[in-house]
Design a protein around this motif. Structure first.
Motif, PDB file in Angstrom:
ATOM      1  N   VAL A  24      43.473  57.304  32.214  1.00 55.97           N
ATOM      2  CA  VAL A  24      42.218  56.620  31.887  1.00 55.97           C
ATOM      3  C   VAL A  24      41.341  56.464  33.127  1.00 55.97           C
ATOM      4  CG1 VAL A  24      41.189  54.542  30.898  1.00 55.97           C
ATOM      5  CG2 VAL A  24      43.401  55.353  30.053  1.00 55.97           C
ATOM      6  N   VAL A  25      40.073  56.832  32.986  1.00 51.75           N
ATOM      7  CA  VAL A  25      39.089  56.665  34.062  1.00 51.75           C
ATOM      8  C   VAL A  25      37.910  55.879  33.498  1.00 51.75           C
ATOM      9  CG1 VAL A  25      37.615  57.815  35.758  1.00 51.75           C
ATOM     10  CG2 VAL A  25      39.775  58.884  35.047  1.00 51.75           C
ATOM     11  N   GLY A  26      37.645  54.699  34.048  1.00 56.35           N
ATOM     12  CA  GLY A  26      36.593  53.841  33.517  1.00 56.35           C
ATOM     13  C   GLY A  26      35.309  53.840  34.323  1.00 56.35           C
ATOM     14  N   ASN A  27      34.318  53.086  33.821  1.00 52.86           N
ATOM     15  CA  ASN A  27      33.038  52.901  34.495  1.00 52.86           C
ATOM     16  C   ASN A  27      32.332  54.227  34.786  1.00 52.86           C
ATOM     17  OD1 ASN A  27      30.972  51.368  35.610  1.00 52.86           O
ATOM     18  ND2 ASN A  27      31.899  51.288  37.643  1.00 52.86           N
ATOM     19  N   MET A  28      32.390  55.147  33.820  1.00 54.35           N
ATOM     20  CA  MET A  28      31.763  56.462  33.984  1.00 54.35           C
ATOM     21  C   MET A  28      30.411  56.506  33.272  1.00 54.35           C
ATOM     22  SD  MET A  28      33.913  57.835  35.923  1.00 54.35           S
ATOM     23  CE  MET A  28      33.357  59.530  36.019  1.00 54.35           C
ATOM     24  N   THR A  29      29.388  56.950  33.965  1.00 55.27           N
ATOM     25  CA  THR A  29      28.049  57.049  33.389  1.00 55.27           C
ATOM     26  C   THR A  29      27.907  58.337  32.583  1.00 55.27           C
ATOM     27  OG1 THR A  29      27.150  58.246  35.282  1.00 55.27           O
ATOM     28  CG2 THR A  29      27.110  55.828  35.383  1.00 55.27           C
ATOM     29  N   ASP A  30      26.860  58.390  31.765  1.00 49.39           N
ATOM     30  CA  ASP A  30      26.588  59.602  30.994  1.00 49.39           C
ATOM     31  C   ASP A  30      26.316  60.796  31.907  1.00 49.39           C
ATOM     32  OD1 ASP A  30      26.974  58.337  28.615  1.00 49.39           O
ATOM     33  OD2 ASP A  30      25.033  58.865  27.756  1.00 49.39           O
ATOM     34  N   ASP A  31      25.644  60.547  33.026  1.00 48.27           N
ATOM     35  CA  ASP A  31      25.347  61.637  33.960  1.00 48.27           C
ATOM     36  C   ASP A  31      26.632  62.268  34.499  1.00 48.27           C
ATOM     37  OD1 ASP A  31      22.642  61.398  33.670  1.00 48.27           O
ATOM     38  OD2 ASP A  31      22.342  60.162  35.458  1.00 48.27           O
ATOM     39  N   LYS A  32      27.585  61.409  34.881  1.00 45.40           N
ATOM     40  CA  LYS A  32      28.857  61.921  35.381  1.00 45.40           C
ATOM     41  C   LYS A  32      29.617  62.661  34.289  1.00 45.40           C
ATOM     42  CE  LYS A  32      29.472  58.356  38.945  1.00 45.40           C
ATOM     43  NZ  LYS A  32      30.266  57.170  39.360  1.00 45.40           N
ATOM     44  N   MET A  33      29.556  62.122  33.066  1.00 48.43           N
ATOM     45  CA  MET A  33      30.242  62.771  31.950  1.00 48.43           C
ATOM     46  C   MET A  33      29.631  64.137  31.665  1.00 48.43           C
ATOM     47  SD  MET A  33      30.929  59.703  29.223  1.00 48.43           S
ATOM     48  CE  MET A  33      31.637  58.131  29.737  1.00 48.43           C
ATOM     49  N   ASN A  34      28.304  64.189  31.626  1.00 45.08           N
ATOM     50  CA  ASN A  34      27.626  65.454  31.350  1.00 45.08           C
ATOM     51  C   ASN A  34      27.981  66.519  32.376  1.00 45.08           C
ATOM     52  OD1 ASN A  34      25.954  65.339  28.933  1.00 45.08           O
ATOM     53  ND2 ASN A  34      24.846  63.708  29.952  1.00 45.08           N
ATOM     54  N   GLN A  35      28.006  66.116  33.638  1.00 44.37           N
ATOM     55  CA  GLN A  35      28.339  67.058  34.703  1.00 44.37           C
ATOM     56  C   GLN A  35      29.770  67.572  34.547  1.00 44.37           C
ATOM     57  OE1 GLN A  35      27.691  65.530  38.639  1.00 44.37           O
ATOM     58  NE2 GLN A  35      28.437  67.355  39.655  1.00 44.37           N
ATOM     59  N   ALA A  36      30.698  66.659  34.267  1.00 45.14           N
ATOM     60  CA  ALA A  36      32.103  67.053  34.105  1.00 45.14           C
ATOM     61  C   ALA A  36      32.302  67.921  32.864  1.00 45.14           C
ATOM     62  CB  ALA A  36      32.980  65.806  34.024  1.00 45.14           C
ATOM     63  N   LEU A  37      31.559  67.619  31.800  1.00 47.23           N
ATOM     64  CA  LEU A  37      31.671  68.408  30.574  1.00 47.23           C
ATOM     65  C   LEU A  37      31.153  69.823  30.784  1.00 47.23           C
ATOM     66  CD1 LEU A  37      30.563  65.742  27.933  1.00 47.23           C
ATOM     67  CD2 LEU A  37      32.865  66.679  28.235  1.00 47.23           C
ATOM     68  N   ARG A  38      30.169  69.967  31.672  1.00 49.21           N
ATOM     69  CA  ARG A  38      29.620  71.303  31.955  1.00 49.21           C
ATOM     70  C   ARG A  38      30.575  72.125  32.817  1.00 49.21           C
ATOM     71  NH1 ARG A  38      24.735  68.569  32.941  1.00 49.21           N
ATOM     72  NH2 ARG A  38      25.072  68.751  35.185  1.00 49.21           N
ATOM     73  N   THR A  39      31.139  71.471  33.810  1.00 50.47           N
ATOM     74  CA  THR A  39      31.919  72.227  34.788  1.00 50.47           C
ATOM     75  C   THR A  39      33.395  72.375  34.431  1.00 50.47           C
ATOM     76  OG1 THR A  39      32.259  70.196  36.068  1.00 50.47           O
ATOM     77  CG2 THR A  39      30.385  71.564  36.673  1.00 50.47           C
ATOM     78  N   GLY A  40      33.946  71.397  33.699  1.00 52.76           N
ATOM     79  CA  GLY A  40      35.364  71.478  33.343  1.00 52.76           C
ATOM     80  C   GLY A  40      36.248  71.319  34.571  1.00 52.76           C
ATOM     81  N   GLY A  41      37.444  71.879  34.482  1.00 54.16           N
ATOM     82  CA  GLY A  41      38.369  71.787  35.614  1.00 54.16           C
ATOM     83  C   GLY A  41      39.525  70.849  35.328  1.00 54.16           C
ATOM     84  N   ALA A  42      40.496  70.831  36.227  1.00 53.65           N
ATOM     85  CA  ALA A  42      41.726  70.063  36.031  1.00 53.65           C
ATOM     86  C   ALA A  42      41.479  68.564  35.945  1.00 53.65           C
ATOM     87  CB  ALA A  42      42.700  70.365  37.163  1.00 53.65           C
ATOM     88  N   LYS A  43      40.457  68.066  36.640  1.00 52.73           N
ATOM     89  CA  LYS A  43      40.205  66.629  36.648  1.00 52.73           C
ATOM     90  C   LYS A  43      39.164  66.201  35.612  1.00 52.73           C
ATOM     91  CE  LYS A  43      41.421  65.952  41.531  1.00 52.73           C
ATOM     92  NZ  LYS A  43      40.944  65.423  42.842  1.00 52.73           N
TER      93      LYS A  43
END
Length: 445
Positions: free
Chosen positions: A76-95
Motif C-alpha cells: 500500500v502506498v498512500g497520499n498519492m495525487t492524480d498527477d503522480k498516478m497518471n504518470q505511473a499509469l503511463r510509464t508502468g514498471g515494477a514499482k
C-alpha cells in the motif's frame, strides 16, 4: 453516450464480446490479465488518503482482504495525487501501481479514453456481478465513459442542506425548505443585517462560497450536459438557464454580489473550526456528508439540522435527490497482475461488510446499494439523509469527459462572470460557454 456513434458502439460491443469469450476464465490477457490469482503474489495499491485515521482505515480494509485471500499480499502506498498516478499509469514498471484509488471522478474520462485503466465490465461479468444492481445510479454513471467502465465506486459523497435549527426557530421557520422558492424566502428571513454587513446571513449563494459551485446547484435541476452527439447542451437545456437565474436571484435578494463577497472574505475557511456555519454566521449551508462530523467537532452553540437540498418548484416530486460524487478505484492497464488486482478491487468495492466498515471509519457514504441498507452502519441519525440521497435514483452527477473536468471549470467561470455582473446576457453567455466546451473537447481528442 456522448461523443460516440451508434455504429462505433455496436463495433465496440462486438469486440468486447469476442474478447470476453476468448478470456472467460482469466479476464483479458491482451491487456495483462493472464496471471493466476490463486497463486502467491503481491499487488501494489496506490491511494490518496493521508489523514492518520483514514490511513488506518485503508490499512484495516486491506488487512480484511489479505485475510480472505491469504495468497495475495498488498503493498500500500498512500497520499498519492492524480498527477503522480497518471504518470505511473503511463510509464508502468515494477514499482507502478496495479490498483489505484482517486478522489477525482473528473479524471474518469481521461483514465478511460487514454486506456490507462482497463475496462472492468469483463471482470464484473466473469464474477457474476451486475454493476447496475450493485451500485447507486449516479455512481454507475460517473465510473463510465463512452461505454467503458474503467472505474468502480469506492465510497461516495452526497450533497445536502445543513441548517441552524435554533436560528430557524427564532425566525419562525418550522421545517427545512423543499423547493427553491421556499429556500429563497427562508434565506431572507434568516438574514439579519448589521450596518454594511450581516449579523447573520441566511445563506451564502456566491459561487466562491465553499461548496456552492455551479455543478452542485445544477445537480438539483437534473441537467443534460451533453447531447447524443457529445456536443455541449449548456445553451439548449433549460435546466442551465434556470439554475443560473436561481443563483443570481439569491445573490440579489441577499444583498448583492459585492456585499456578499465582502462578508465572505472575512469568514473562516472551509476546513477549519471557524467555518461560518459552525460559528452561526451563516444559517444554511450546501455541503457534503463530511460536514456533519466537522460541525459537531466544532461544538456549535446551536442545534444542527440536515435535509436534502431544495428542488425546482416544478420538480417538487423529486425532493430528496442530490448531487453525488466520490472516490473511484481502477486497475492499471500496465499491470501484469490484473486478475489478482481484480480480487482486491472486487473485495474493496462490492463486499458489503468491507464497504460498511470502511464507510464507518472514513465517514463517507457507502457505495453499494446493499451497504447503504446495512444494519452494521454506525452513524449519527442525521447522516441517514445522505444515505437516502445516495440511494435516490433521481440523484445526479456530472458526466465524464475526455478532458476531465475542464467543461465544469468553463461553466463555473461563466458563473463567476454572471453573478458579478461582468456578463449580463445569460443566453449569449451560455452559447459562448457551450462553444468553448466543444472546442476544448475537440482539441483533447
Amino acid at each position: 453516450m456522448p461523443g460516440i456513434s451508434r455504429k462505433t458502439t455496436i463495433a465496440l460491443a462486438a469486440s468486447a464480446s469476442i474478447a470476453l469469450l476468448a478470456t472467460a476464465c482469466t479476464g483479458r490477457p491482451d491487456s495483462g490479465a493472464s496471471d493466476d490469482a490463486s497463486k502467491e503474489t503481491t499487488v501494489t495499491f496506490w491511494h490518496a488518503w493521508s489523514a492518520p485515521s483514514e490511513v488506518k482505515a485503508v490499512k484495516d480494509l486491506v488487512a480484511g482482504f489479505e485475510k480472505a485471500h491469504p495468497n495475495i499480499h498488498v503493498h500500500v502506498v498512500g497520499n498519492m495525487t492524480d498527477d503522480k498516478m497518471n504518470q505511473a499509469l503511463r510509464t508502468g514498471g515494477a514499482k507502478a501501481p496495479d490498483v489505484i484509488s482517486s478522489f477525482t471522478t473528473n479524471s474518469v474520462g481521461k483514465f478511460c479514453s487514454s486506456g490507462a485503466l482497463v475496462d472492468l465490465d469483463p471482470f464484473f461479468e466473469k464474477s457474476g456481478i451486475d454493476p447496475q444492481k450493485t451500485f447507486p445510479k449516479a455512481m454507475n454513471e460517473y465510473t463510465r465513459f463512452e461505454g467503458n467502465r474503467c472505474a468502480v465506486p469506492l465510497l461516495g459523497d452526497a450533497y445536502g442542506l445543513y441548517y441552524n435549527k435554533t436560528a430557524f426557530k427564532k425566525a419562525g421557520i418550522t421545517a427545512p425548505p423543499k423547493t427553491w422558492s421556499e429556500f429563497e424566502r427562508d434565506a431572507e428571513k434568516l438574514t439579519i443585517p448589521q450596518g454594511d454587513t450581516y449579523k447573520q446571513l441566511g445563506f451564502m449563494p456566491n459561487y466562491h462560497g465553499w461548496e456552492t459551485t455551479t455543478e452542485h446547484y445544477l445537480g438539483q435541476f437534473s441537467p443534460t450536459y451533453f447531447d447524443k452527439d457529445g456536443k455541449s447542451n449548456v445553451a439548449k437545456d433549460p435546466a442551465f438557464e434556470a439554475a443560473f437565474k436561481l443563483q443570481k436571484k439569491l445573490v440579489d435578494a441577499l444583498g448583492g454580489y459585492r456585499k456578499l463577497e465582502t462578508y465572505r472574505s472575512g469568514l473562516g475557511d472551509e476546513w477549519g473550526p471557524k467555518h461560518p456555519f459552525h460559528t452561526g454566521q451563516v444559517a444554511m449551508q450546501l455541503d457534503g456528508e463530511w460536514r456533519l462530523g466537522m460541525a459537531l467537532d466544532a461544538k456549535p452553540k446551536f442545534d444542527i439540522g440536515v435535509a436534502p437540498l431544495p428542488v425546482p418548484d416544478d420538480q417538487a416530486d423529486q425532493y430528496g435527490k442530490g448531487y453525488i460524487t466520490g472516490t473511484i478505484a481502477g486497475i492499471a492497464a500496465t499491470s501484469k497482475k490484473q486478475n489478482a488486482a481484480w480480487e482486491l478491487v472486487k473485495y474493496m468495492t462490492t463486499n458489503t461488510d468491507a464497504v460498511v466498515n470502511f464507510s464507518n471509519a472514513i465517514h463517507n457514504v457507502p457505495s453499494t446499494l446493499a451497504a447503504l441498507k446495512s444494519p452494521k452502519l454506525t452513524y449519527d441519525p442525521r447522516f441517514k439523509t445522505f444515505l437516502e440521497i445516495a440511494a435516490n435514483p433521481d440523484s445526479t452527477t456530472a458526466p465524464a469527459s475526455v478532458n476531465g473536468g475542464v467543461y465544469l471549470t468553463t461553466i463555473q467561470q461563466f458563473g463567476y462572470d454572471y453573478e458579478s455582473g461582468k456578463a449580463t446576457d445569460l443566453q449569449a453567455g451560455l452559447k459562448k460557454t457551450a462553444a468553448q466546451i466543444d472546442t476544448d473537447i475537440a482539441q483533447a481528442k
